[in-house]
Design an enzyme around this catalytic site. Structure first.
Site, mmCIF file in Angstrom:
data_model
loop_
_atom_site.group_PDB
_atom_site.id
_atom_site.type_symbol
_atom_site.label_atom_id
_atom_site.label_comp_id
_atom_site.label_asym_id
_atom_site.label_seq_id
_atom_site.Cartn_x
_atom_site.Cartn_y
_atom_site.Cartn_z
ATOM 1 N N ASN A 7 0.882 -1.169 0.000
ATOM 2 C CA ASN A 7 0.000 0.000 0.000
ATOM 3 C C ASN A 7 0.920 1.219 0.000
ATOM 4 O O ASN A 7 1.382 1.669 1.042
ATOM 5 C CB ASN A 7 -0.874 -0.058 1.254
ATOM 6 C CG ASN A 7 -1.841 1.101 1.340
ATOM 7 O OD1 ASN A 7 -1.764 2.042 0.547
ATOM 8 N ND2 ASN A 7 -2.746 1.040 2.299
ATOM 9 N N ARG A 91 -2.468 -2.026 -3.494
ATOM 10 C CA ARG A 91 -3.645 -1.185 -3.328
ATOM 11 C C ARG A 91 -3.445 0.015 -4.251
ATOM 12 O O ARG A 91 -2.440 0.721 -4.152
ATOM 13 C CB ARG A 91 -3.755 -0.701 -1.893
ATOM 14 C CG ARG A 91 -4.889 0.278 -1.740
ATOM 15 C CD ARG A 91 -4.779 1.047 -0.460
ATOM 16 N NE ARG A 91 -5.880 2.001 -0.376
ATOM 17 C CZ ARG A 91 -5.783 3.176 0.208
ATOM 18 N NH1 ARG A 91 -4.660 3.557 0.761
ATOM 19 N NH2 ARG A 91 -6.816 3.976 0.246
ATOM 20 N N HIS A 180 -12.597 3.685 -0.579
ATOM 21 C CA HIS A 180 -12.822 2.624 0.422
ATOM 22 C C HIS A 180 -13.594 1.449 -0.170
ATOM 23 O O HIS A 180 -14.215 0.670 0.566
ATOM 24 C CB HIS A 180 -13.637 3.134 1.637
ATOM 25 C CG HIS A 180 -12.916 4.081 2.529
ATOM 26 N ND1 HIS A 180 -13.556 5.129 3.175
ATOM 27 C CD2 HIS A 180 -11.621 4.156 2.898
ATOM 28 C CE1 HIS A 180 -12.681 5.791 3.892
ATOM 29 N NE2 HIS A 180 -11.502 5.234 3.746
ATOM 30 N N ARG A 241 -10.793 16.297 7.265
ATOM 31 C CA ARG A 241 -11.460 16.736 6.025
ATOM 32 C C ARG A 241 -12.865 17.232 6.323
ATOM 33 O O ARG A 241 -13.552 16.685 7.189
ATOM 34 C CB ARG A 241 -11.545 15.578 5.026
ATOM 35 C CG ARG A 241 -10.198 15.078 4.585
ATOM 36 C CD ARG A 241 -10.327 13.860 3.686
ATOM 37 N NE ARG A 241 -9.284 12.909 4.006
ATOM 38 C CZ ARG A 241 -9.297 11.627 3.669
ATOM 39 N NH1 ARG A 241 -10.301 11.126 2.985
ATOM 40 N NH2 ARG A 241 -8.308 10.833 4.012
ATOM 41 N N GLU A 385 -8.506 -4.805 4.458
ATOM 42 C CA GLU A 385 -8.255 -4.523 3.043
ATOM 43 C C GLU A 385 -7.087 -5.350 2.505
ATOM 44 O O GLU A 385 -7.113 -5.797 1.357
ATOM 45 C CB GLU A 385 -8.029 -3.026 2.841
ATOM 46 C CG GLU A 385 -9.337 -2.253 3.017
ATOM 47 C CD GLU A 385 -9.141 -0.776 3.289
ATOM 48 O OE1 GLU A 385 -9.329 0.010 2.378
ATOM 49 O OE2 GLU A 385 -8.806 -0.423 4.434
#
Ligand code: AMP
Length: 398
Positions: A7, A91, A180, A241, A385
């Site tokens: 990743n 990823r 996601h 965010r 993940e």
């Protein structure tokens, strides 16, 4: 078969070495601060103590060399040689409209990732750097790409388009992509297994709540809407965010604050959200502690987080035409009984009978938080993940 899952971020590379088909983790770690003066590799073999090696790591190729080095180190490592790595799964953040599933990486795929880098300027170049580094060091090892955006490619146009002039979609590919996706896909499949139902019979709402948060409406196994948009900024309130804001505010800020585009990007992605409102931290644990001791802005930040999430759950219930189960995952969803409890309060009017004491005891394990007769199930499902990336890579290369 041993699969190395990578990743790659802009200044870090997380990795796991996973044995397939069982998906047992052999080792995991992270290369940190790539390109900065004090880089580091944190590594942990399964069942052993974690270790940290400090050294400068100039770029992603050196980062991957460092990973391979530690994996094969006679004392600290876990495999005898590079030859034991059968495949590498990456990823990849943004597949744009080109990928609706995981793929084996070849030159055409790399070209397409380059093409889509304009949509994820921080992430895709790092992913490409990781892929190129493996190509250089392990040229014969097959690589697969697993995209954050792929699961959401089933969202219909009336849900993915913004009401800008249509030419902005055609010329600039401005649309909702969602992120996601690997997590939403995994936990929705896990939910179906847990409920002993076919996913093709289920309407699910998946809440991935972590530093970045998004929610997805999943009908019969397919994503039909999600809260993150063209970038991971839209939707829920996140650690740093904004989530949804009136686009007119952006113009107002640009005119009144003398910000450059990158200053604006910093503002909406790094200085806002829970951190911006509370002035304390983006971290849910710290905010819960501050709220407990009466800090008004921490309390406000948590109220806003819950309120936005509840509004989306309501909206997606209607988008789906009903809902069978709501799933909580991600660091907050899996661990924060406070946030889950507040959502349970918000859903109480539906007559769902929640198990409040059970909610308090559940951390990072699969569980149902309501009594059997409730109609809508509320589930905690830990996401994984890396496991999905390893499983997809295995299917692609085996
Ligand atoms: P993630 O990005 O999925 O790793 O999630 C990180 C977020 O999960 C941070 O805001 C953490 O504070 C939050 N988190 C982790 N553990 C807990 C916990 N026990 N209670 C509340 N929040 C938690």
């Amino acid at each position: 078969m041993k699969i190395l899952v990578l990743n790659s971020g802009s200044s870090s590379i997380k990795y796991q070495l996973i044995a397939m088909p069982g998906a047992g983790v052999i080792a995991k770690g992270i290369v940190e601060k790539i390109g900065l003066p004090q880089g580091a590799v944190r590594h942990q073999n399964q069942g052993e103590k974690a270790l940290k090696l400090e050294r400068r790591i100039a770029n992603h190729t050196e980062g991957i060399e460092a990973i391979l080095h530690i994996l094969t180190d006679k004392e600290k490592g876990c495999i005898g040689s590079y030859k034991e790595i059968d495949a590498v799964g990456h990823r990849v953040v943004h597949g744009g409209e080109d990928f609706s599933g995981s793929v084996r990486i070849d030159e055409a795929v790399i070209e397409s990732l380059r093409h889509n880098a304009v949509l994820a300027p921080l992430h895709n170049p790092a992913n490409i750097a990781g892929i190129e580094a493996i190509k250089e060091i392990l040229p014969d090892v097959p690589q697969a790409g697993v995209f954050d955006t792929a699961f959401h490619q089933s969202i219909p146009d009336y849900a993915y388009l913004y009401a800008l002039p249509y030419s902005y979609y055609k010329e600039h590919k401005i649309r909702r992509y969602g992120f996601h996706g690997t997590s939403h896909r995994y936990v929705s499949a896990q939910a179906a297994t847990f409920l002993k139902k076919d996913i093709k019979d289920l309407k699910l709402i998946s809440c991935h709540l972590g530093n970045g948060s998004s929610i997805a409406a999943i009908r019969y196994g397919k994503s039909i809407d999600t809260s993150m948009g063209m970038t991971p900024n839209e939707g829920l309130i996140m650690g740093t965010r904004t989530g949804d804001v009136d686009a007119g505010i952006i113009q107002y800020i640009l005119e009144n604050e003398d910000l450059t585009p990158s200053g604006l990007n910093q503002l909406i992605n790094k200085k806002s959200g829970l951190l911006g409102i509370s002035g304390i931290s983006p971290d849910m644990r710290e905010l819960e502690a501050s709220a407990d001791s009466g800090d008004r802005r921490a309390i406000l930040a948590l109220q806003m987080f819950v309120y936005r999430l509840l509004k989306y759950i309501g909206a997606y219930t209607f988008a789906l035409g009903g809902v069978d189960a709501i799933i909580f995952t991600g660091g907050i969803g899996e661990n924060s009984h406070y946030i889950r409890g507040k959502i349970m309060e918000g859903l109480a009017f539906l007559g769902i009978r929640f198990e409040n004491e059970k909610n308090k005891s559940i951390r990072s394990k699969t569980a149902k938080l309501n009594e059997d007769s409730s109609g809508i199930d509320l589930l905690v499902i830990p996401t994984d993940e890396e496991r999905v990336i390893a499983m997809d890579t295995y299917e692609i290369v085996k």
